[in-house]
Scaffold this motif. Structure first.
Motif, PDB file in Angstrom:
ATOM      1  N   MET A 154      -0.632  21.175  -0.312  1.00  0.00           N
ATOM      2  CA  MET A 154       0.078  20.286  -1.218  1.00  0.00           C
ATOM      3  C   MET A 154       0.417  18.997  -0.493  1.00  0.00           C
ATOM      4  O   MET A 154       0.892  19.017   0.630  1.00  0.00           O
ATOM      5  CB  MET A 154       1.344  21.007  -1.667  1.00  0.00           C
ATOM      6  CG  MET A 154       2.233  20.165  -2.509  1.00  0.00           C
ATOM      7  SD  MET A 154       3.530  21.157  -3.229  1.00  0.00           S
ATOM      8  CE  MET A 154       2.718  21.853  -4.600  1.00  0.00           C
ATOM      9  N   ARG A 208     -14.635  15.454   0.713  1.00  0.00           N
ATOM     10  CA  ARG A 208     -14.015  16.577   1.455  1.00  0.00           C
ATOM     11  C   ARG A 208     -12.769  16.083   2.188  1.00  0.00           C
ATOM     12  O   ARG A 208     -11.769  16.768   2.263  1.00  0.00           O
ATOM     13  CB  ARG A 208     -15.007  17.184   2.431  1.00  0.00           C
ATOM     14  CG  ARG A 208     -16.277  17.789   1.804  1.00  0.00           C
ATOM     15  CD  ARG A 208     -16.011  18.963   0.877  1.00  0.00           C
ATOM     16  NE  ARG A 208     -15.580  18.592  -0.471  1.00  0.00           N
ATOM     17  CZ  ARG A 208     -16.368  18.089  -1.420  1.00  0.00           C
ATOM     18  NH1 ARG A 208     -17.642  17.884  -1.205  1.00  0.00           N
ATOM     19  NH2 ARG A 208     -15.890  17.789  -2.600  1.00  0.00           N
ATOM     20  N   VAL A 239     -10.872  13.835   1.108  1.00  0.00           N
ATOM     21  CA  VAL A 239      -9.851  13.777   0.060  1.00  0.00           C
ATOM     22  C   VAL A 239      -9.218  15.150  -0.122  1.00  0.00           C
ATOM     23  O   VAL A 239      -8.003  15.293  -0.215  1.00  0.00           O
ATOM     24  CB  VAL A 239     -10.473  13.277  -1.269  1.00  0.00           C
ATOM     25  CG1 VAL A 239      -9.572  13.614  -2.438  1.00  0.00           C
ATOM     26  CG2 VAL A 239     -10.730  11.780  -1.196  1.00  0.00           C
ATOM     27  N   GLU A 240     -10.060  16.168  -0.151  1.00  0.00           N
ATOM     28  CA  GLU A 240      -9.514  17.519  -0.339  1.00  0.00           C
ATOM     29  C   GLU A 240      -8.640  17.934   0.835  1.00  0.00           C
ATOM     30  O   GLU A 240      -7.642  18.632   0.671  1.00  0.00           O
ATOM     31  CB  GLU A 240     -10.647  18.530  -0.578  1.00  0.00           C
ATOM     32  CG  GLU A 240     -11.186  18.425  -2.002  1.00  0.00           C
ATOM     33  CD  GLU A 240     -12.421  19.282  -2.244  1.00  0.00           C
ATOM     34  OE1 GLU A 240     -12.760  20.107  -1.381  1.00  0.00           O
ATOM     35  OE2 GLU A 240     -13.046  19.102  -3.305  1.00  0.00           O
ATOM     36  N   VAL A 241      -9.027  17.512   2.030  1.00  0.00           N
ATOM     37  CA  VAL A 241      -8.188  17.797   3.190  1.00  0.00           C
ATOM     38  C   VAL A 241      -6.827  17.119   3.015  1.00  0.00           C
ATOM     39  O   VAL A 241      -5.780  17.714   3.221  1.00  0.00           O
ATOM     40  CB  VAL A 241      -8.859  17.322   4.497  1.00  0.00           C
ATOM     41  CG1 VAL A 241      -7.869  17.352   5.654  1.00  0.00           C
ATOM     42  CG2 VAL A 241     -10.073  18.181   4.817  1.00  0.00           C
ATOM     43  N   VAL A 262      -5.313  16.197   0.327  1.00  0.00           N
ATOM     44  CA  VAL A 262      -4.489  16.744  -0.749  1.00  0.00           C
ATOM     45  C   VAL A 262      -3.695  17.939  -0.238  1.00  0.00           C
ATOM     46  O   VAL A 262      -2.535  18.151  -0.598  1.00  0.00           O
ATOM     47  CB  VAL A 262      -5.371  17.138  -1.950  1.00  0.00           C
ATOM     48  CG1 VAL A 262      -4.600  18.007  -2.900  1.00  0.00           C
ATOM     49  CG2 VAL A 262      -5.846  15.892  -2.658  1.00  0.00           C
ATOM     50  N   ALA A 263      -4.311  18.729   0.644  1.00  0.00           N
ATOM     51  CA  ALA A 263      -3.613  19.899   1.175  1.00  0.00           C
ATOM     52  C   ALA A 263      -2.766  19.541   2.394  1.00  0.00           C
ATOM     53  O   ALA A 263      -1.950  20.328   2.833  1.00  0.00           O
ATOM     54  CB  ALA A 263      -4.627  20.975   1.558  1.00  0.00           C
ATOM     55  N   PHE A 264      -2.981  18.354   2.902  1.00  0.00           N
ATOM     56  CA  PHE A 264      -2.300  17.916   4.115  1.00  0.00           C
ATOM     57  C   PHE A 264      -0.776  18.015   3.957  1.00  0.00           C
ATOM     58  O   PHE A 264      -0.230  17.565   2.955  1.00  0.00           O
ATOM     59  CB  PHE A 264      -2.703  16.464   4.378  1.00  0.00           C
ATOM     60  CG  PHE A 264      -2.150  15.879   5.632  1.00  0.00           C
ATOM     61  CD1 PHE A 264      -2.659  16.256   6.863  1.00  0.00           C
ATOM     62  CD2 PHE A 264      -1.132  14.943   5.587  1.00  0.00           C
ATOM     63  CE1 PHE A 264      -2.156  15.694   8.022  1.00  0.00           C
ATOM     64  CE2 PHE A 264      -0.624  14.377   6.739  1.00  0.00           C
ATOM     65  CZ  PHE A 264      -1.143  14.759   7.960  1.00  0.00           C
ATOM     66  N   VAL A 285      -5.362   8.960  -1.395  1.00  0.00           N
ATOM     67  CA  VAL A 285      -6.330   9.806  -2.084  1.00  0.00           C
ATOM     68  C   VAL A 285      -6.623   9.307  -3.500  1.00  0.00           C
ATOM     69  O   VAL A 285      -7.770   9.208  -3.923  1.00  0.00           O
ATOM     70  CB  VAL A 285      -5.777  11.248  -2.121  1.00  0.00           C
ATOM     71  CG1 VAL A 285      -6.562  12.097  -3.087  1.00  0.00           C
ATOM     72  CG2 VAL A 285      -5.795  11.844  -0.734  1.00  0.00           C
ATOM     73  N   ARG A 342     -10.244   8.141  -4.956  1.00  0.00           N
ATOM     74  CA  ARG A 342     -10.946   8.821  -6.045  1.00  0.00           C
ATOM     75  C   ARG A 342     -11.216   7.862  -7.197  1.00  0.00           C
ATOM     76  O   ARG A 342     -12.277   7.884  -7.826  1.00  0.00           O
ATOM     77  CB  ARG A 342     -10.125  10.003  -6.543  1.00  0.00           C
ATOM     78  CG  ARG A 342     -10.097  11.173  -5.600  1.00  0.00           C
ATOM     79  CD  ARG A 342      -9.371  12.348  -6.227  1.00  0.00           C
ATOM     80  NE  ARG A 342     -10.078  12.863  -7.383  1.00  0.00           N
ATOM     81  CZ  ARG A 342      -9.489  13.214  -8.520  1.00  0.00           C
ATOM     82  NH1 ARG A 342      -8.199  13.096  -8.658  1.00  0.00           N
ATOM     83  NH2 ARG A 342     -10.190  13.698  -9.528  1.00  0.00           N
ATOM     84  N   VAL A 387     -13.315  22.222   4.511  1.00  0.00           N
ATOM     85  CA  VAL A 387     -11.995  21.636   4.273  1.00  0.00           C
ATOM     86  C   VAL A 387     -10.903  22.553   4.828  1.00  0.00           C
ATOM     87  O   VAL A 387      -9.952  22.098   5.465  1.00  0.00           O
ATOM     88  CB  VAL A 387     -11.783  21.389   2.758  1.00  0.00           C
ATOM     89  CG1 VAL A 387     -10.324  21.097   2.458  1.00  0.00           C
ATOM     90  CG2 VAL A 387     -12.652  20.235   2.297  1.00  0.00           C
ATOM     91  N   VAL A 410      -8.298  21.258   7.565  1.00  0.00           N
ATOM     92  CA  VAL A 410      -6.881  21.088   7.249  1.00  0.00           C
ATOM     93  C   VAL A 410      -6.031  22.059   8.066  1.00  0.00           C
ATOM     94  O   VAL A 410      -4.924  21.730   8.489  1.00  0.00           O
ATOM     95  CB  VAL A 410      -6.644  21.217   5.722  1.00  0.00           C
ATOM     96  CG1 VAL A 410      -6.579  22.647   5.276  1.00  0.00           C
ATOM     97  CG2 VAL A 410      -5.363  20.500   5.339  1.00  0.00           C
ATOM     98  N   VAL A 462      -2.951  25.674  -0.886  1.00  0.00           N
ATOM     99  CA  VAL A 462      -3.038  24.431  -1.652  1.00  0.00           C
ATOM    100  C   VAL A 462      -4.451  23.866  -1.596  1.00  0.00           C
ATOM    101  O   VAL A 462      -4.990  23.399  -2.603  1.00  0.00           O
ATOM    102  CB  VAL A 462      -2.016  23.410  -1.111  1.00  0.00           C
ATOM    103  CG1 VAL A 462      -2.284  22.037  -1.680  1.00  0.00           C
ATOM    104  CG2 VAL A 462      -0.619  23.853  -1.460  1.00  0.00           C
ATOM    105  N   ALA A 463      -5.067  23.949  -0.440  1.00  0.00           N
ATOM    106  CA  ALA A 463      -6.433  23.434  -0.315  1.00  0.00           C
ATOM    107  C   ALA A 463      -7.361  24.173  -1.278  1.00  0.00           C
ATOM    108  O   ALA A 463      -8.203  23.552  -1.941  1.00  0.00           O
ATOM    109  CB  ALA A 463      -6.923  23.574   1.126  1.00  0.00           C
TER     110      ALA A 463
END
Lengths: 310, 306, 604
Positions: free
Chosen positions: A1, A147, A149-151, A153-155, A185, A189, B15, B19, B281-282
Motif C-alpha cells: 500500500m 513493474r 509502478v507496481e513496486v 504502489v506497494a512501497f 505513480v 500511468r 515486483v 518490493v 498489497v503488491a
C-alpha cells in the motif's frame, strides 16, 4: 500500500482524482493543440473556472504575504491567553498554548501550498518522463516502467517518510520528498495511457505515414494533446499532497513546530474539536477552499484545452 | 491474451522480489529497535542476546535470504507485536473485518454515487446538479477522521443509536461504513457525472443520435460503455484501497481490522508484519491493475495490450 | 536499613512456625478441599478478616460471596469492572515475559501474587511472602512464602516458581526488556544475562523447604523488598509444558492469582474471571474484569457512553468537558511519581556550558504551564523527586531552577551569547507526546524563544526511535523532552536514572558516589535519606535536566465504582493507587461495583 493509500483514504482519493476523466483513453482525438489564446478565452468564459482562479489566487496571495498580513509573528505564543474562542482580538481564536489561529492558518496555508506545489513538482519530474518513455517506446521499457509502478504502489510510504524524518529531520523538505517520491505513480500511468491512446489516433497515424520522424511526432503531436489531462492531474495533485501531509501529521510524522501546516492543524485539532471547535473548522475550511479552487481551475483547464471544442 | 496474462504474472513475481528487498533494506535503515527498549538503557549483554535471538547480528543479505527462503516455504514469520500468533494468523484474523466493512462500503457507495452522478448529469445545471456537486466536493474535503468523530458524537454519544466503537454485532458496522462511504460516494458521483457529460457530447454518440437510434438505446449502450472507461480507470483502483482499510477509521471506531497494521507495524518496527503487508498489497494491486487493463480491451477494442 | 524482624504491618500471627497460623492454614486447606467438592465451585465460606483502614484481606478463598458484599453492591454476577487499555504490541499478560509489551496497563499481573505489595499509603506489605529477613550484611534475603497458594492446575505455588521466573528473566535466549532492573543487584544476574554462567548459578534458590525463597544480592540491598513488588511468578510447570507465552491463550493459561484468563481477542479485548481456586490474601469483590483495547484518544467517548468504568489522563479538551459535566468523577492521583523534564547532552556545545543550562532552567515559567495547560494533571517541578516520594526535597531545592527570565538572559550572555541570535538553532525532540505533553513541550519551546531570544523547533519522535537515539553511546539527542516514573519506591530507583553511563550523558562522580552509597546504606533511615537529598541537590544544581512538571494523573471513575479507594489515604489522596488494578497493589480489594451500575457494560 502506498503512503497515499495507507496514510489516508483521502490520499487515495487524490490519486483517483488525479486520474482525471480525460485520461479517458477516449476523447482526446483530434488535431494538434489549438492556439493558446483561444484556450485562454474558453477558460475565462467559464464562471466556475474563474472563481477557482480567484480562490487559488487569493490563497497564494495569503501564503506569500502571510508575514505581512498575519496579526502576530509565526512563533508568537502568549500562554496566558490560551484557548480563547474567536473574538475581535483573535478572529479565529487561540490554541492550547496561546497562538493566534488566524496567524497559523495563514502560515499554514503557506506551508501547505509549498508542500503541494513542490511534492507535485517532484511527482511530475519522476512520473512524466517515465510515462513518456513507457508510452513512446513500449515493449520492454513499458513493461519495466509498469513493474516499477507496481513496486511503488506497494512501497511502504510511511516507512519511507519515517526514514527521511528520523534520519534527516522533520523539515518541510523531507515531507515534500516523502510525498513526491511516493505519488509519481499516478502521473506516470496517466502519461503512459495518454500516449498509448494517441499512438493509435488517426492524426498520428497520418503523420507517421507521411514519414514524420517518431521523435517529432512525440514532441509536436502527441505531447501537446496529452497536456490537458496532465495539467488537470497536476492541479488536483496539489490538494492531494496537502492531504497526504495531513495524514502524516496525524501519524506524528510531520513538520516541526512552530511551523504550522493546514494538515497538521486539522490533525492536531482532532483531540480538541469537541470544545475548541474553531481549531479544526478554520484550517479545514482553508483546505476545502484550496481543494475547490484547484478543482475548478482543473475542470476549467480541461474544458479549455480539450481540442474537440475547436 | 493467455500469454499476456502469464507475462504479467511473471512480472508480478519480480515486483514481489523488488518490493520486499527494498522494504527489507528500509526497515533496517530506519532507526529504532523493533522491541521496546523501555525507559532505561538495556544492558549491553541483553542487547547482544536480543540481536542473536532474532538473527539481527547476521549480514543483512543473509537475513533477507533467510526471509525469502522461509516465505517460499510458506513461513512469513511471527509478528513481533503478537508473538503468540503467526503473521498469517494475524492477517487471517483481521482482514475479514476490513473486507466486510470494505465490501459493504463498495456495495453502498458505488451504486449510490452512480445514481447521484446520473441524476446530476441528466439534470445538468439544475439544483440537483449543484447539490450533488456541492455534496461531493464536501465529501472529498472533510477528513474522514473528523467525520468519524462527529458521527460518533451525534449517533452514539448524542442519540445513543449505535455503540461508539468495537466489533461483534451489526450495529457496530453502521457508523464505520458511513464514514468509509463518504469519500467513494463523492468520487463516484463526481466521475459518473463528468464522464457521462463527456460521453453524451462525444462524436460517435452524436452520430448515433443522428442515425436515429432511439434515445434510450443511445444512452444505455454508447453512453454507458464510454462512460465506463474513466470509471474503470479511477474507481477500480479505489477498491484495493477500500479493501485494505484505513487506520483512521479503524482506530476511531476500534475495529479489529487490518488497516491500522500498515501504520502500527511501521511505528513498532514489526519487520515480519511490514514485509507481509507489503507483499499482500503488491499482489492485490498487481491483480487490480491487470484486471483493469483487461477490462479496457473489453470496453474499447481499439486498445491493445502489449 | 535491614529488616531484621519480619515486616508485616497488616497481617499479624502469620509466622508459619506459629502454631495458631499452622492451625489456620490447615483449616484453610480443608475449606479449599470442601469448596472444590462443591458443584460449580465458586461459593466459598465466609472467612472475612478486616484489617487496617477497612481494607479487607482474608486468609484466602473468601472473595466475593454475595453475603460478603456491601449492601449497595451489585449482585455477584454483575460485579464486572470494565477498563480500557491501549492497543499496541500486546505480547503477554506477564511481567517476566515483557514489561513494555504487556497487554493491558489497566489491569495486569493478576495471575499470581507477587512477594510483596504496595498499599495505598505507599507501604510495602506482605503478599505471597508472609515475612522476610536478611543476614546482617543485607546480602542474603529469606522470604517465607504463603504455603496455601495453588496454581489452578492443581500444583502448589512454591519457591521453585520464583526461581524459574527469575532465571527466565535472566535467560539470554529470552533477552527480557527489563534486565537492567536486577543488574548490579541480584547475585549472578549480570553474568547470567551475558551468558557467562549457567542460569542455575543465579543468586536465587529454594531455602529449607519449598515455601522458603532465598535471594542473594551483590551488595547490601535494603531496597530489595521494595523492588520485589515486581515478582508475580510464572508457573514452572506451565513454562515447561507450554512455554513462556502460556498465558496468551485461555486453554494453556494457569493462574494462582485472583483472576484467570477467560478470553483474549487480539487488539479487541481481554477478559479475566475470578479464580475460584485463589488462595492469596486479596479479597476481591469483582468477578469479571473486561479490558477493552482501544486507542487512548477514543477512551473519553467510551467513558461518556458508559462503556468503561475508569480511564486515566483525558486529553485537555476532554478534561474541560468532564469538569463541566461530571466534576465529581474526576480524581487526581499520585501515580508513579513521574517527572517530565527537558534534558541536554552535556558533552556537546552549547550545553557543555553550565551557564547555558542554567539559563534554560530559569527561562521556563512552570506556574504558567500549570495554570494554563496542566490543571489537575500535574504540578510544577523544580527538582527531580516529586513531593511525597521518599527523600523528596521539593521546597529545599525550589530556588535553584526557579523561573527568572532576567537571570536567564544574564546567564546566556555570560556564556558568551550576548547576542542570542548567535546561539545555535535547536530542535527539541519530544518522545511520543500525548496531547498534554505536546502542549507542554511546545509551550516550553515558546518560552525559550521568548525569554532567551533563541531559535527552538519542536520535533515529535516516536518511542522506539527516541529511546534508541537517547541511549545510543554517544547519545544522539542534544536537547530532548521526556519523563520518568518510579519502578519501585526508593530514592535509589529514581536517582539511578542519572548515574554515569546510564540514560543520559551527564556524568558526575560525586553524584554517583552518593547514590551508590545511599543505595546500600545500612543504618538510620534519616541518614540514608540525607545522602540521597545531597545527591539530588547536585543533580538540580548542575542542570543536566530542567524539571518541568510532576505528573498527577487524572482519573475518571464512574459513580457506581465504589469502595475504599474513594476515602483519602494517609497522604490525603482519594484515587486508585498505582500500579492500579493489579495483584501488585491492593486496588483490586479496594473496589466493588455498585447496584446502580448499568448492566451489560462488558458485553462488547
Amino acid at each position: 500500500m502506498t503512503m497515499s493509500a495507507t496514510a489516508s483514504q483521502r490520499v487515495g482519493a487524490g490519486i483517483g482524482a488525479v486520474d482525471s476523466p480525460l485520461l479517458t483513453l477516449e476523447g482526446i482525438a483530434g488535431r494538434p493543440v489549438s492556439n493558446t489564446r483561444r484556450a485562454l478565452r474558453r477558460f475565462f468564459q467559464q464562471r466556475l473556472a474563474v472563481a477557482g482562479l480567484l480562490i487559488t489566487g487569493f490563497l497564494i496571495l495569503v501564503a506569500v504575504l502571510a508575514p505581512v498580513l498575519a496579526p502576530t509573528s509565526m512563533e508568537a505564543a502568549d500562554l496566558m491567553s490560551a484557548n480563547q474562542f474567536p473574538s475581535a482580538e483573535h478572529p479565529f481564536g487561540t490554541d492550547a498554548i496561546g497562538r493566534d489561529v488566524l496567524t497559523r492558518v495563514m502560515f499554514g496555508t503557506r506551508t501547505s501550498l509549498i508542500v503541494g506545489f513542490a511534492a507535485v513538482g517532484i511527482a511530475c519530474a519522476i512520473g512524466i518522463p517515465l510515462g513518456l518513455a513507457a508510452g513512446l517506446r513500449g515493449g520492454w521499457v513499458d513493461f519495466a516502467v509498469m513493474r516499477a509502478v507496481e513496486v511503488m504502489v506497494a512501497f511502504p510510504g510511511i516507512l519511507f517518510a519515517m526514514f527521511l524524518v528520523t534520519v534527516i529531520g522533520g523539515g518541510v523538505q523531507n515531507i515534500i520528498l516523502a510525498i513526491g517520491v511516493t505519488t509519481w505513480v499516478t502521473l506516470c500511468r496517466l502519461t503512459r495511457s495518454q500516449l498509448l491512446t494517441l499512438r493509435e489516433q488517426e492524426f498520428v497515424q497520418a503523420a507517421r505515414s507521411l514519414g514524420v520522424p517518431e521523435a517529432r511526432i512525440a514532441v509536436r503531436h502527441m505531447l501537446p494533446n496529452a497536456m490537458a489531462p496532465l495539467i488537470v492531474a497536476v492541479t488536483l495533485g496539489i490538494p492531494t499532497a496537502i492531504f497526504a501531509e495531513a495524514g502524516l501529521s496525524f501519524l506524528g510524522i510531520g513538520i516541526n513546530e512552530p511551523t504550522p501546516s493546514l494538515g497538521k492543524m486539522v490533525a492536531d485539532s482532532a483531540q480538541y474539536i469537541r470544545v475548541y471547535w474553531y481549531l479544526g473548522v478554520f484550517p479545514t475550511a482553508a483546505i476545502a477552499l484550496a481543494m475547490l479552487g484547484f478543482t475548478f481551475v482543473g475542470d476549467g483547464l480541461r474544458d479549455a484545452l480539450d481540442p474537440r471544442h475547436n | 491474451m493467455a500469454r499476456y496474462i502469464l507475462g504479467r504474472l511473471l512480472g508480478l513475481v519480480f515486483v514481489l522480489f523488488a518490493v520486499s528487498l527494498i522494504t527489507f533494506l528500509l526497515t533496517r535503515a530506519v532507526p529504532g529497535d523493533p522491541f521496546a527498549s523501555g525507559e532505561r538503557e538495556l544492558p549491553e549483554a541483553t542487547q547482544i542476546a536480543r540481536a542473536e535471538k532474532y538473527g539481527f547480528d547476521q549480514p543483512i543479505l543473509v537475513q533477507y535470504g533467510r526471509y525469502v527462503w522461509n516465505v517460499l516455504h510458506g513461513d512469513f514469520g511471527v509478528p513481533f507485536q503478537s508473538p503468540s500468533q503467526t503473521v498469517v494468523d494475524l492477517i487471517r484474523d483481521t482482514w475479514p473485518v476490513t473486507l466486510r466493512v470494505g465490501a459493504l462500503t463498495i456495495l453502498i457507495s458505488y451504486p449510490l454515487g452512480i445514481v447521484l452522478g446520473l441524476l446530476a448529469a441528466l439534470h445538468r445545471n439544475s439544483w440537483v446538479d449543484y447539490a450533488v456537486t456541492f455534496g461531493s466536493t464536501l465529501g472529498m474535503v472533510l477528513p474522514n477522521f473528523v467525520v468519524a468523530i462527529w458521527l460518533i458524537l451525534l449517533f452514539s454519544v448524542g442519540l445513543g443509536w449505535f455503540p461508539s466503537g468495537g466489533w461483534g454485532s451489526p450495529a457496530h458496522i453502521v457508523l464505520p461504513v458511513i464514514a468509509y462511504s463518504l469519500l467513494p460516494t463523492a468520487l463516484v458521483a463526481r466521475y459518473t457525472r463528468v464522464s457521462l457529460l463527456e460521453s453524451l457530447g462525444a462524436d460517435h454518440v452524436r452520430t448515433a443520435r443522428a442515425k436515429g437510434l432511439a434515445e434510450r438505446k443511445v444512452l444505455v449502450w454508447h453512453v454507458a460503455r464510454n462512460a465506463m472507461i474513466p470509471f474503470v480507470t479511477i474507481m477500480i483502483p479505489e477498491i484495493p484501497n477500500i479493501l485494505t482499510g484505513s487506520i483512521f477509521i479503524e482506530q476511531v471506531f476500534r475495529l479489529p481490522g487490518l488497516g491500522r497494521f500498515f501504520v502500527t507495524s511501521t511505528l513498532t518496527r514489526d519487520y515480519p508484519m511490514i514485509l507481509a503487508l507489503v507483499l499482500l498489497v503488491a499482489v492485490v494491486w498487481g491483480i487490480t491493475y491487470l484486471l483493469t487493463d483487461i477490462l479496457y480491451t473489453w470496453l474499447d477494442p481499439r486498445i491493445r495490450l502489449l | 536499613m535491614i529488616v531484621k524482624q519480619p515486616f508485616r504491618p497488616q497481617l499479624p500471627n502469620d509466622d508459619p512456625r506459629d502454631p495458631a497460623a499452622i492451625a489456620r492454614r490447615i483449616a484453610l486447606m480443608e475449606r479449599r478441599m470442601r469448596r472444590r467438592s462443591l458443584l460449580g465451585g465458586t461459593l466459598g465460606l465466609a472467612g472475612l478478616a478486616a484489617f487496617g483502614g477497612g481494607l479487607r484481606f482474608g486468609p484466602a478463598a473468601a472473595r466475593a460471596q454475595e453475603a460478603s458484599l456491601p449492601d449497595d453492591a451489585a449482585p455477584a454476577d454483575q460485579q464486572v469492572y470494565v477498563v480500557p487499555s491501549g492497543t499496541g504490541p500486546d505480547k503477554t499478560p506477564d511481567f517476566y515475559e515483557s514489561v513494555y509489551e504487556r497487554v493491558s496497563d489497566g489491569a495486569s499481573d493478576l495471575f499470581s501474587d507477587p512477594l510483596v505489595r504496595l498499599n495505598r499509603n505507599f507501604e510495602i506489605i506482605p503478599a505471597a511472602a508472609l515475612d522476610w529477613s536478611s543476614n546482617d550484611e543485607g546480602t542474603v534475603w529469606t522470604f517465607n512464602l504463603e504455603p496455601a497458594l495453588m496454581w489452578n492446575d492443581g500444583n502448589p505455588v512454591t519457591a521453585n516458581d520464583w526461581v524459574r521466573t527469575f532465571q527466565y528473566g535472566a535467560d539470554p535466549a529470552h533477552a527480557w526488556d527489563f534486565t537492567w532492573f536486577f543488574q548490579g543487584v541480584m547475585a549472578g544476574w549480570d553474568e547470567a544475562i551475558a551468558g557467562e554462567i549457567p542460569l542455575e548459578e543465579l543468586g536465587v534458590r529454594e531455602g529449607e523447604n519449598p515455601n522458603q525463597l532465598i535471594v542473594e544480592t551483590q551488595a547490601p540491598a535494603p531496597f530489595l523488598p521494595a523492588m520485589l513488588l515486581y515478582s508475580t511468578p510464572l508457573s514452572a510447570a506451565a513454562l515447561d509444558e507450554h512455554g513462556p507465552l502460556y498465558n496468551s491463550n485461555p486453554e494453556t493459561s494457569v493462574s494462582a492469582g485472583p483472576f484467570m484468563l477467560d478470553e483474549w481477542a487480539v487488539d479487541q479485548r481481554v477478559v479475566y474471571v475470578a479464580n475460584p481456586d485463589y488462595m492469596g490474601s486479596l479479597i476481591v469483590p469483582v468477578q469479571r474484569v473486561v479490558i477493552k483495547l482501544a486507542e487512548p484518544s477514543t477512551w473519553f467517548i467510551m467513558y461518556q457512553n458508559d462503556e468503561i468504568d475508569f480511564m486515566v489522563n483525558p486529553a485537555p479538551a476532554d478534561l474541560v468537558i468532564a469538569q463541566a459535566e461530571f466534576p465529581d468523577q474526576i480524581y487526581s492521583a499520585v501515580g508513579d511519581f513521574r517527572t517530565h523534564y527537558l534534558f541536554f547532552d552535556v558533552t556537546q556545545p552549547p550545553f557543555d556550558s553550565l551557564e547555558v543550562r542554567q539559563a534554560f532552567s530559569h527561562a521556563i515559567d512552570r506556574d504558567a504551564i500549570k495554570a494554563q495547560i496542566l490543571g489537575p494533571a500535574g504540578i510544577p517541578a523544580y527538582s527531580w523527586l516529586a513531593p511525597g516520594f521518599p527523600a523528596a526535597n521539593s521546597d529545599g531545592l525550589a530556588e535553584i531552577q526557579a523561573f527568572d527570565p532576567d537571570r536567564a538572559k544574564e546567564l546566556l550572555a555570560a556564556a558568551g551569547y550576548d547576542d542570542p541570535s548567535t546561539f545555535p538553532a535547536q530542535t527539541l525532540q519530544v518522545r511520543n507526546p500525548t496531547p498534554l505533553v505536546s502542549a507542554v513541550s511546545q509551550a516550553t519551546a515558546a518560552m525559550l524563544r521568548e525569554n532567551l531570544g533563541i531559535q527552538v523547533e519542536v520535533q515529535d519522535v516516536d518511542q522506539d526511535t527516541f529511546m534508541d537515539a537517547l541511549t545510543a553511546k554517544p547519545t544522539e539527542i542534544l536537547l530532548g523532552f521526556v519523563s520518568y516514573g518510579m519502578d519501585f519506591l526508593d530514592p535509589y530507583n529514581m536517582l539511578s536514572v542519572w548515574l554515569s553511563g546510564g540514560r543520559h550523558s551527564w556524568a558526575n562522580e560525586e553524584f554517583d558516589t552518593l547514590v551508590r552509597e545511599g543505595a546500600s546504606f545500612i543504618g538510620e533511615a534519616d541518614e540514608r535519606i540525607e545522602i540521597f537529598q545531597n545527591a539530588e541537590r547536585i543533580l538540580v544544581e548542575d542542570v543536566p535536566g530542567v524539571f518541568i512538571y510532576h505528573e498527577t494523573p487524572v482519573q475518571l471513575i464512574k459513580p457506581w465504582v465504589l469502595g475504599e479507594f474513594k476515602e483519602p489515604d494517609a497522604n490525603g489522596i482519594a484515587a486508585m493507587h498505582w500500579p492500579g488494578y493489579s495483584a501488585m497493589s491492593t486496588v483490586p480489594a479496594e473496589l466493588y461495583i455498585g447496584a446502580d451500575a448499568p448492566v451489560g457494560r462488558g458485553d462488547s
